[in-house]
Enzyme design. Structure first.
Site, PDB file in Angstrom:
ATOM      1  N   GLU A   1      55.662  80.615  60.423  1.00 34.32           N
ATOM      2  CA  GLU A   1      56.187  81.942  60.872  1.00 34.32           C
ATOM      3  C   GLU A   1      55.680  83.113  60.621  1.00 34.32           C
ATOM      4  O   GLU A   1      55.492  83.996  61.784  1.00 34.32           O
ATOM      5  CB  GLU A   1      57.617  81.811  60.534  1.00 34.32           C
TER       6      GLU A   1
ATOM      7  N   GLN B   1      63.813  78.509  66.985  1.00 35.77           N
ATOM      8  CA  GLN B   1      64.981  77.829  67.279  1.00 35.77           C
ATOM      9  C   GLN B   1      66.083  78.213  66.397  1.00 35.77           C
ATOM     10  O   GLN B   1      67.298  77.739  66.679  1.00 35.77           O
ATOM     11  CB  GLN B   1      64.583  76.352  67.025  1.00 35.77           C
TER      12      GLN B   1
ATOM     13  N   ASP C   1      67.156  81.957  61.345  1.00 38.12           N
ATOM     14  CA  ASP C   1      67.216  81.713  59.946  1.00 38.12           C
ATOM     15  C   ASP C   1      65.785  81.522  59.457  1.00 38.12           C
ATOM     16  O   ASP C   1      65.012  81.910  58.433  1.00 38.12           O
ATOM     17  CB  ASP C   1      68.052  80.552  59.393  1.00 38.12           C
ATOM     18  N   PHE C   2      64.882  80.811  60.217  1.00 40.50           N
ATOM     19  CA  PHE C   2      63.535  80.417  59.745  1.00 40.50           C
ATOM     20  C   PHE C   2      62.760  81.692  59.907  1.00 40.50           C
ATOM     21  O   PHE C   2      61.657  81.818  59.377  1.00 40.50           O
ATOM     22  CB  PHE C   2      62.944  79.480  60.915  1.00 40.50           C
TER      23      PHE C   2
ATOM     24  N   HIS D   1      71.475  77.772  58.763  1.00 39.77           N
ATOM     25  CA  HIS D   1      71.099  77.516  60.393  1.00 39.77           C
ATOM     26  C   HIS D   1      72.258  78.295  61.301  1.00 39.77           C
ATOM     27  O   HIS D   1      72.471  77.870  62.438  1.00 39.77           O
ATOM     28  CB  HIS D   1      71.445  75.916  60.710  1.00 39.77           C
TER      29      HIS D   1
HETATM   30  C1  LIG Z   1      61.156  77.623  58.323  1.00 39.38           C
HETATM   31  C2  LIG Z   1      61.445  76.718  59.452  1.00 39.38           C
HETATM   32  N1  LIG Z   1      61.040  76.364  60.368  1.00 39.38           N
HETATM   33  C3  LIG Z   1      61.223  75.521  61.338  1.00 39.38           C
HETATM   34  C4  LIG Z   1      62.268  74.816  61.211  1.00 39.38           C
HETATM   35  C5  LIG Z   1      62.836  73.759  62.068  1.00 39.38           C
HETATM   36  N2  LIG Z   1      62.354  72.160  61.556  1.00 39.38           N
HETATM   37  C6  LIG Z   1      63.474  71.581  60.978  1.00 39.38           C
HETATM   38  S1  LIG Z   1      62.787  69.989  60.446  1.00 39.38           S
HETATM   39  C7  LIG Z   1      61.336  70.433  60.867  1.00 39.38           C
HETATM   40  C8  LIG Z   1      60.230  69.290  60.905  1.00 39.38           C
HETATM   41  C9  LIG Z   1      59.214  69.607  59.645  1.00 39.38           C
HETATM   42  O1  LIG Z   1      58.495  68.504  59.597  1.00 39.38           O
HETATM   43  P1  LIG Z   1      58.186  67.790  58.460  1.00 39.38           P
HETATM   44  O2  LIG Z   1      57.864  68.727  57.333  1.00 39.38           O
HETATM   45  O3  LIG Z   1      56.767  67.043  58.760  1.00 39.38           O
HETATM   46  O4  LIG Z   1      59.439  66.682  57.790  1.00 39.38           O
HETATM   47  P2  LIG Z   1      60.027  65.520  58.821  1.00 39.38           P
HETATM   48  O5  LIG Z   1      61.029  65.940  59.376  1.00 39.38           O
HETATM   49  O6  LIG Z   1      58.735  64.963  59.497  1.00 39.38           O
HETATM   50  O7  LIG Z   1      60.537  64.577  57.750  1.00 39.38           O
HETATM   51  C10 LIG Z   1      61.282  71.724  61.760  1.00 39.38           C
HETATM   52  C11 LIG Z   1      59.849  72.362  62.015  1.00 39.38           C
HETATM   53  C12 LIG Z   1      62.976  74.785  59.832  1.00 39.38           C
HETATM   54  N3  LIG Z   1      63.943  74.131  59.522  1.00 39.38           N
HETATM   55  N4  LIG Z   1      62.708  75.736  59.025  1.00 39.38           N
END
Ligand SMILES: Cc1ncc(C[n+]2csc(CCOP(=O)(O)OP(=O)(O)O)c2C)c(N)n1
Ligand SMILES: Cc1ncc(C[n+]2csc(CCOP(=O)(O)OP(=O)(O)O)c2C)c(N)n1
Ligand SMILES: [Mg+2]
Ligand SMILES: [Mg+2]
Lengths: 327, 349, 327, 349
Positions: free
Chosen positions: D58, D80, D83-84, D127
């Site tokens: 980000e 999305q 918070d992120f 969230h």
């Molecule tokens: C800082 C942040 N950016 C985006 C998200 C949205 N998000 C939730 S889970 C996820 C996937 C993360 O992928 P990975 O680390 O490979 O874990 P997996 O879900 O594959 O187990 C994302 C992008 C988030 N929760 N936090």
């Protein structure tokens, strides 16, 4: 023979830039205690080779972004000296209208897009400029100057990753001067870390070089820039160098204890300007007389720029409340 | 008499002597300058395990402090400028502030984060931000902003031994101010303000460096027959509403001062709550003095009009009470320019 | 022979954990559409081997932190199943008192310190726990679970760097399941990136393994944990694996187009539980009958836990306004 | 009739058709769900050079958008969850917000950052944060929070073509609401509010999802003889003070609504400024309804008491006007629980 000639003349040009940076920085140091330049000021005496090489090699339409220690990068890229000194003096005619100071320089006429004071803060900006180049299908290059300390920020890693994923024409140049403020590398990075090797494994072709050997610096940057113009892929260069004066401000500070006098002296003996001068004299690319003239010309230019900066106007009060938004 | 900076060192020393679980880290914490003199000698005294320099990695380091605190450590982290700490908002807000609540009150995060606010000598847009309102807005943080040396020590000790995350904000222009500082384990409770002047005409609510400007202003105002109640908040989260309301109920007038930009500021919150809670006793519209809604300019010439100072407080109070005040009676020292707090300050940062 | 025996019994233990995780996840998936579990829920069916191995190998006093997809890590570490399901149901008896939901789990009785929903958010927390271990001179290990997506966050890099500089007893475990939500690796990381090699060059000894081969997973984690206990240095392990169900929620989603049915099927054919079962049967470490009994026992435990979760009380209204600060 | 989500897609499409320099990127922007349906089909239409998915980075991505914008690109970035985006405060505040001012008005940063605020279905502490007050506090940013589909489109187009950084905040519960949306290059000016109901007894100032709750409340209040002026702010930085003050001068009463925590909130700023500027016309203490100063709990049972809703507005307005209001006349749909905006919403996020 032809390339040698060509190199000879660009080397002289590069030498002149190095001199200009050094003389400017030392002039700032000498006058700082008049308390007319009232802003945090990070001098780059001792580190001139990289800035000058980049300036010599890049085209005017190539982009540069830089960090807190930006005077050399700004002047190297062809930034206006008068406007820089006026900015450091807080004057209306400064390159940022007095709003930015030494740490926030820009000269859009030469695509020096900005230097800022948050460590690592301009790294993604330079990558974004690279993205815009790719979108525009021009064959410009975007150069990002950063220090060894900046490689510790997560944003550095994220930016390198993105440049690699998207194949952007970005040249990252890390001037590794061993310190971040007064902190040595040993408390900040693992023993044995080679920044350039690490960046290689993140996904960008990288190389390491001697930042005080102007010829080597020139060659490495020349090759990287040429390669980027050809294939559009990012490159990373790390140069070992050393800052002579204190981290921020005009003084020498080997007495305060964070580095040794010997270390300083050993680097000073490898003054990039003296070394380059010797080489150019040996190569007969330059003469003692030419050097004297170059020095005198620059000294005059710097003196005039200081006069300009000192004598020009402060911004009006109302300027403080202008420019929040572009209308 | 001790300086504010020495009082901070004193606070650290006291805490680290009392409790082995207190550690401190931050960029340059053990360097020759010792974070504006506030951490000098700590490493020599407590060892490099407990006092250490770090990489430039603000976000991770905040998380690392949080993690250590989950296992009984009390980390005190420091940042030479608040502006740098913007890199760590995720760890501060998504983790530190919420950990106790979101895990059902089973774990807490006893960390202290020192942030130093710059001003003057061309600190400019990225070295002088006052974002305390952000921290006050976030549920789960505590935020203190002492203005007096004794409170600096007392609040530092309270912050370190508080079981919750505390953001400890120091204004650079306070570091050299002197005061009497009690020895030993001296604590100032978080959330309690202090009345510095007692008066009946107007309530001035201030914190951090603006308390100093208010003290200057009140000297003049009192001479001109305007009697001021001065509340130094010390903590801005939680805020000592009781003392504020009580004061306004007495005076019927409010000036809230702030070191940060005005929109959604702490001073704005004070104006709002006083308006909601003390509406019937207010004799006139409450007022605030905060920074203009602009980034900080760098030039000496521009900061002169940018910052609010004692003269502005005097003028506003005079207007509210419809008194013509002779500002000539107020003479700031001419020994130094407006962009330094005193002649001890010569930059460069 | 003795080690083999020992491995046999820990393998059965690990197998049981894998089963428990799978049966729990599938039970959640089956019941989710009753709309009683009203929170974002990330299931880990298909990825059980790593969680179970960590749980089998770690001591109770070792620390674990995790991410949004944490059910397996929580159960693997010995977290209380009833409390987890109650939490997902938003009940007062949930492991986080109903405040956290599926994405915020904790069980301090087994030092599962917390899972959170910001990608990369707990990585430095695990490093901080490592720091506290070093300060306390205990020989615990701190384990950080993360996904391939999390390695793109700057905080990952900063945390790895710090663990290396400070030599902290942290084991980073990256479950590389090829996707971050619906985004394949190709849009996020450079072609040819090997996460484990990159981490090596950042400064931590790293290895890559097959995350669906339970025996291999066990061996690699066992060796890493033993090494950390011995020398206190950080380690990094990357395991290739695959999530079966949609990123968030109870369904399969091979139809929506971000991945192919063939890819899914090829991974499903390498179901870590089936593969491990075959191995254990071949090795005669387990019998068909034992397997039936294990399944029945777990099924019963899971059913009971669901009953508990469904029938226990919601928190009182006042609970929403309690617990802001620790007093 | 078009949904709010479709109106966003419409806005993107219009902008990208009109100007080749508009690009958009963000996690999952081209995935099968298309960011809650707001970006579906864009990649197919405009190609993967202009519409692309990105790594989870980000902070860098924000800086990359800034950098591209310095060379004539108009990036629209999406997250999305708000918070992120806490990871990107450094780039947003230290660079985007200040660039134009600190470089003497020579360059500007025409970026748009879409942030989606979650609510319900156990979004919980990380969230569902509403941190608009942070953005409003920072000089140099513009911040919009539409509540109507037409405004979503009109403000998105204005944001994209504004030469300054705009934070565009969407509430997840608005995505499925329908409205008439003008076709073509429809713009809603940033900084202008809209009066949605005209009345004389009380001014209700709302934005984003709270506008919907206010509309429900006003239906009941009008029936009980309380006449409400409803101002939908649409932009929270800059704020349309003129319309607010004009309304309060007419009604003498204020309720400011907010989707975020109350301390240092936008609603607080409105209460403060109204108190300072309209003191003499206020008939009683101004009021605000905002979130309690706690992280968001996850449990269905806890969110019920956590969020403010139409009933709370009705009750407060009734109390201010000293009318006993029969809340039985207000019946929300029983077809779905309080933690979803309608039966179309079944989580999981
Ligand atoms: C800082 C942040 N950016 C985006 C998200 C949205 N998000 C939730 S889970 C996820 C996937 C993360 O992928 P990975 O680390 O490979 O874990 P997996 O879900 O594959 O187990 C994302 C992008 C988030 N929760 N936090
Ligand atoms: C985010 C952030 N953290 C800390 C600082 C304080 N700081 C200013 S310059 C500097 C040193 C950076 O070192 P390096 O990148 O090696 O550059 P050098 O000064 O050596 O040229 C630091 C830490 C800052 N400006 N920004
Ligand atoms: Mg350095
Ligand atoms: Mg993944």
């Amino acid at each position: 023979m032809k390339t040698a000639k060509k190199n000879t003349s660009v080397f002289v040009q590069m030498y002149q830039l190095m001199k200009k940076i050094r003389i400017t920085e030392e002039a700032i140091a000498n006058r700082y205690s008049q308390w007319k330049m009232r802003c945090p000021t990070h001098l780059c005496s001792g580190q001139e080779a990289v800035a000058a090489a980049v300036g010599t090699i890049l085209r005017k339409d190539d982009f540069v972004v830089s960090m807190h220690r930006a005077h050399g990068h700004y002047l190297g890229k062809g930034g206006n000296l008068k406007k820089m000194l006026a900015e450091i003096h807080g004057k209306a005619g400064g390159c940022s209208g007095g709003k930015g100071g030494s740490m926030h320089l820009t000269d859009k006429s030469v695509n020096f897009m900005g230097s800022t004071a948050i460590v690592g803060g301009t790294i993604p900006i330079g990558v974004g400029l690279g993205l815009s180049i790719k979108l525009g299908k021009s064959n410009q290059v975007s150069v990002v100057f950063l220090g060894d300390g900046a490689t510790e920020e997560g944003v550095f890693y994220e930016s390198v990753n993105f440049a690699a994923v998207k194949k952007l024409p970005v040249l990252f140049i890390c001037e590794n001067n061993l310190y971040s403020v007064y902190s040595p590398l040993s408390v900040r990075q693992p023993v044995g870390r080679k920044i350039s090797e690490m960046v290689n494994s993140i996904g960008i072709e990288s190389e390491h070089g001697d930042g005080n050997n102007a010829g080597e610096v020139y060659d490495k940057i020349r090759r990287a820039v040429d390669a980027i113009r050809k294939d559009g892929l990012p490159r990373f260069l790390e140069f070992a160098t050393y800052r002579w004066r204190e981290h921020c401000g005009p003084n020498f500070d080997n007495d305060i204890g964070y580095r040794t006098e010997e270390e300083f002296e050993s680097w000073k003996r490898r003054d990039p300007i003296v070394l380059f001068e010797e080489k150019l004299l040996t190569d007969k690319a330059i003469s003692k007389k030419m050097i004297e003239k170059i020095e005198a010309d620059i000294q005059k230019e710097v003196d005039e720029a200081f006069d300009y900066a000192a004598s020009s106007d402060f911004p009006a009060d109302a300027d403080a409340f202008d420019g929040l938004y572009k209308n | 008499m001790t300086t504010f900076a020495e009082a901070i060192t004193d606070g650290y020393t006291q805490a680290m002597e009392m409790d082995k679980s207190v550690i401190c880290f931050g960029l340059g914490i053990d360097d020759p300058k010792g974070i504006f003199g506030t951490t000098l000698g700590l490493k020599e005294k407590f060892g490099e395990e407990r006092v250490f320099d770090v990489p430039t990695s603000e976000n991770a380091l905040t998380g690392i402090g949080i993690g250590a605190s989950l296992n009984g450590i009390r980390p005190v982290m420091s940042h030479q400028r608040l502006d740098f700490f913007l890199l760590a908002m995720d760890q501060l807000v998504n983790n530190a502030a919420k950990w106790h609540y979101m895990f059902g009150s089973q774990s807490s995060v006893p960390i202290t984060i020192r942030l130093i606010v710059g001003r003057g000598w061309g600190q400019g847009p990225t070295h002088s931000q006052n974002l305390q309102a952000w921290f006050a807005h976030v549920p789960g943080l505590k935020v203190v902003m002492p203005s007096m040396a004794a409170d600096a020590k007392g609040l530092l000790l309270s912050s370190i031994f508080d079981d919750n995350p505390v953001v400890f904000i120091e204004h650079r222009w306070l570091h050299n101010l002197k005061g009497d500082v009690p020895a030993g384990d001296y604590r100032v409770p978080i959330g309690k303000a202090q009345r510095l002047r007692k008066g009946s005409d107007i309530s001035i609510v201030a914190f951090s460096y603006m308390t100093i400007e208010a003290l200057h202003a009140i000297e003049v105002l009192e001479k001109q027959g305007i009697s001021c109640d001065l509340i130094d908040l010390r903590s801005i989260s939680p805020i000592d509403w009781e003392m504020i309301f009580e004061s306004v109920k007495k005076t019927g007038r409010l000036i809230a001062l702030d070191t940060g930009p005005e929109i959604c500021s702490v001073a704005g919150e004070i104006v709002a709550q006083v308006s909601m809670e003390c509406f019937d006793v207010l004799k006139q519209a409450p007022q605030r003095l905060a920074l203009p809604q602009f980034p900080t300019p760098t030039s000496l010439a521009l900061t002169k009009v940018f910052y609010k100072k004692a003269e502005d407080i005097i003028e506003l109070a005079g207007k509210m009470l419809e008194k013509d005040i002779d500002l000539k009676s107020f003479q700031r020292s001419k020994d130094f320019l407006h962009d330094v707090p005193g002649d001890w300050f010569k930059g460069p940062f």
